[in-house]
Design a protein around this motif. Structure first.
Motif, short mmCIF file in Angstrom:
data_model
loop_
_atom_site.label_atom_id
_atom_site.label_comp_id
_atom_site.label_asym_id
_atom_site.label_seq_id
_atom_site.Cartn_x
_atom_site.Cartn_y
_atom_site.Cartn_z
N MET A 1 62.05 -15.21 23.43
CA MET A 1 60.90 -15.63 24.21
C MET A 1 61.06 -17.06 24.73
O MET A 1 60.37 -17.46 25.65
N LEU A 2 61.95 -17.83 24.10
CA LEU A 2 62.15 -19.20 24.57
C LEU A 2 62.74 -19.17 25.97
O LEU A 2 63.46 -18.23 26.31
N THR B 1 52.18 -13.73 28.38
CA THR B 1 53.04 -14.35 27.36
C THR B 1 52.53 -14.05 25.96
O THR B 1 53.29 -13.74 25.05
N ILE B 2 51.20 -14.15 25.86
CA ILE B 2 50.60 -13.84 24.54
C ILE B 2 50.92 -12.41 24.15
O ILE B 2 51.31 -12.10 23.02
N PHE C 1 54.49 -12.02 22.95
CA PHE C 1 54.70 -12.42 21.56
C PHE C 1 54.27 -11.32 20.60
O PHE C 1 54.93 -11.01 19.63
N SER D 1 54.32 -21.65 30.63
CA SER D 1 53.30 -20.92 29.86
C SER D 1 53.74 -20.75 28.41
O SER D 1 52.93 -20.95 27.48
N THR D 2 55.02 -20.40 28.18
CA THR D 2 55.48 -20.18 26.81
C THR D 2 55.40 -21.46 25.98
O THR D 2 54.81 -21.48 24.89
N ILE D 3 55.99 -22.53 26.53
CA ILE D 3 56.02 -23.78 25.77
C ILE D 3 54.60 -24.32 25.58
O ILE D 3 54.24 -24.82 24.50
N LEU E 1 51.88 -22.59 25.37
CA LEU E 1 51.25 -21.78 24.32
C LEU E 1 51.71 -22.20 22.94
O LEU E 1 50.91 -22.38 22.02
#
Lengths: 226, 332
Positions: free
Chosen positions: A87-88, A200-201, A204, B154-156, B158
């Motif tokens: 996910m990074l 994104t949520i 995860f 958005s990922t970072i 979050l």
């Protein structure tokens, strides 16, 4: 930088040598060995999570099936850590490669099936026919059940690959939509960015869920055959 | 949180390095030494100094020690030569590690970096470096804005949000888990200690009880004595009543009673003679109780009991009524 949509899924090379093995071995560094009775916070939380998951996963099995606990917990931790690291930004997810997932699914499934046929041949063969079928349907149904049995490893592998790949692709696509909209209308771009955040949520969550589903199904196949 | 100060080499340390490089200062003169030390680490400077001081003090003008390849041995040597540290510790010794990490920028660059640059640039280094670096990367297209950028943001974003909001509570949760583990073991230990303590107290109380057991025996002894006495008195009375009923002649009884009354009056006037008392009563030795004594012997406690005659004087001497009267007249 990206020629087509699938460049994030190409095998990363360093000086022409594929470094997939290194990437696959990397998550092990994130799970240190507990050395003392009272460890640091990271190890404590990892231990707690592992205990929770293993209890949840293995309490429905009989003692013979519980010998597979180590296998299942390792599998679960591997898939979770690999997916989460993927996910990074700009990173590579090994579990998005079908070859890898097939390599995980087929041996595990085959192990359970062979064990079932060796130890409880009659019961394993009996699973090929559901209870209460009319007599004239039996040949058909046996064939269908056999096909569904052989589909299981394929389904396991493809399920995981498709979910991870689709998730990454979606993030990429919606990111490109945001990028395109930034020059046209900032407000729409912000909406799209919100969608991106929500996605994104979801991603995860998907990484964890998919790992769990994989392990759970294998354990289910084990239960049938123990 | 005191930050460990990084000191550059002081004059003493420079001297030590010079000395270590092969020349020894003896009484102010530099002399050559046979062996050289090629690489000295900061940690071993204390060792060198300490040893040189010690040697200088102990042996006067003799040359200092020669340490070959100190770098490999310096940690062990530091510990082994600790006994030679007669003076206060020098500034070159290893400072203690700080307990908590320092502030970091972007989670990557420690504050030390900016402090390092402070003498050259002043306080604006952080901001200028940050802005300048980002702009440089973007302008020169070293970092390209792609669709991936937005997913990165958005990922970072979050991740940073989650860590900032829930980081402390997750840490506390981990600490709580550890504390629970320790509390469990502590509980087990305490319960064990308590068990043993209770057993000790019980044994002590039992011992104390045994010490006081003789009181119980005394009381029992007295009880038995009183019971025996009561029994004897009871038997006395019953016997007297029986005898009187046996010889039921009313006139003699009345006469006897009347004369006894007279006798009583007389007895009050005169003291009763000893032999008469002897005669009228029987002294009997009765064994009161028996105590085992010395395994094969027995101690018999004897009590002299005065019981009335089994037969009254009158019956013993076979008197009849006239004899009774005669005796009474004599006494009178």
């Amino acid at each position: 930088m990206n020629e087509n949509l699938f460049t994030p899924f190409t095998i990363p090379m360093m000086l022409g040598i594929p470094i997939t093995t290194l990437i696959i071995m990397f998550p092990t560094m994130l799970f240190p060995t507990p050395n003392q009775l009272i460890n640091n916070r990271m190890i404590t939380i990892q231990q707690w999570l592992t205990k929770l998951t293993s209890k949840q996963l293995m309490n429905t099995h009989n003692p013979k099936g519980q010998t597979w606990s180590l296998m299942f917990i390792s599998l679960f931790l591997f898939i979770t850590s690999t997916n989460l690291l993927g996910m990074l930004p700009h990173s590579f997810t090994p579990t998005a490669q079908l070859s890898m997932n097939l390599g995980m699914a087929i041996p595990l499934w085959a192990g359970t099936v062979v064990m079932g046929f060796r130890n409880k041949t009659k019961i394993s063969l009996a699973h090929l026919l559901p209870l209460g079928t009319p007599t004239f349907l039996i040949p058909m149904l046996v064939m269908i059940e056999t096909i569904s049995l052989f589909i299981q490893p394929l389904a396991l592998a493809v399920r995981l690959t498709a979910n991870i790949t689709a998730g990454h692709l979606l993030l990429h696509l919606i990111g490109s939509a945001t990028l395109a909209l930034v020059n046209i209308s900032l407000f729409t771009a912000l909406i799209t960015f919100t969608i991106l955040t929500l996605l994104t949520i979801l991603e995860f969550a998907v990484t964890l869920i998919q790992a769990y589903v994989f392990t759970l199904l294998v354990s289910l196949y084990l239960q049938d055959n123990t | 949180m005191a930050k460990p100060q990084i000191k550059l080499a002081t004059e003493d340390q420079n001297k030590a390095i010079c000395r270590a490089k092969g020349k020894v200062a003896i009484n102010g003169k530099l002399c050559k030494q046979s062996t050289f030390i090629t690489y000295i680490r900061r940690g071993s400077l204390a060792v060198l100094e300490a040893r040189m001081n010690f040697h200088r003090e102990a042996q006067g003008h003799h040359a200092g020690p020669s340490l070959k390849s100190a770098a490999l041995l310096s940690p062990g040597v530091l510990q082994a030569t600790r006994i030679f540290h007669t003076g206060p510790p020098s500034l070159a010794s290893v400072p203690p590690l700080p307990e908590y990490g320092e502030k970091v920028h972007f989670g990557l660059i420690p504050e030390e970096f900016f402090q390092f640059l402070y003498p050259e640039t002043g306080v604006t280094v952080t901001y200028v470096l940050r802005t300048g670096l980002i702009l440089y990367l973007l302008c020169k297209e070293i970092y390209v804005i792609t669709p991936e950028t937005f997913s990165t943001i958005s990922t970072i974003g979050l991740l940073v949000y989650v860590v900032k909001k829930y980081g402390a509570s997750i840490g506390e949760f981990a600490d709580k888990l550890n504390e629970q583990k320790i509390a469990q073991l502590e509980e087990a230990k305490q319960s064990f200690i308590k068990q043993i303590q209770d057993a000790i107290d019980l044994k002590k109380s039992q011992q104390a009880l045994v010490q006081k057991l003789h009181y119980l025996f005394d009381v029992q002894r007295n009880n038995i004595a009183m019971a025996l006495e009561n029994m004897m008195r009871q038997r006395e009375q019953e016997h007297m009543i029986g005898w009187v009923e046996k010889h039921e002649e009313k006139e003699t009884i009345d006469k006897c009673i009347a004369h006894l009354k007279l006798l009583a009056k007389k007895a009050k006037a005169q003291p009763v003679l000893h032999n008469k008392t002897h005669e009228s009563y029987n002294w009997v030795h009765k064994a009161q109780f028996v105590i085992p004594f010395n395994h094969n012997r027995v101690l018999i406690v004897v009590h002299r009991v005065m019981i009335p005659l089994s037969t009254p004087l009158a019956e013993r001497k076979n008197w009849n009524a006239s004899d009774c009267l005669r005796e009474l007249r004599k006494a009178h």
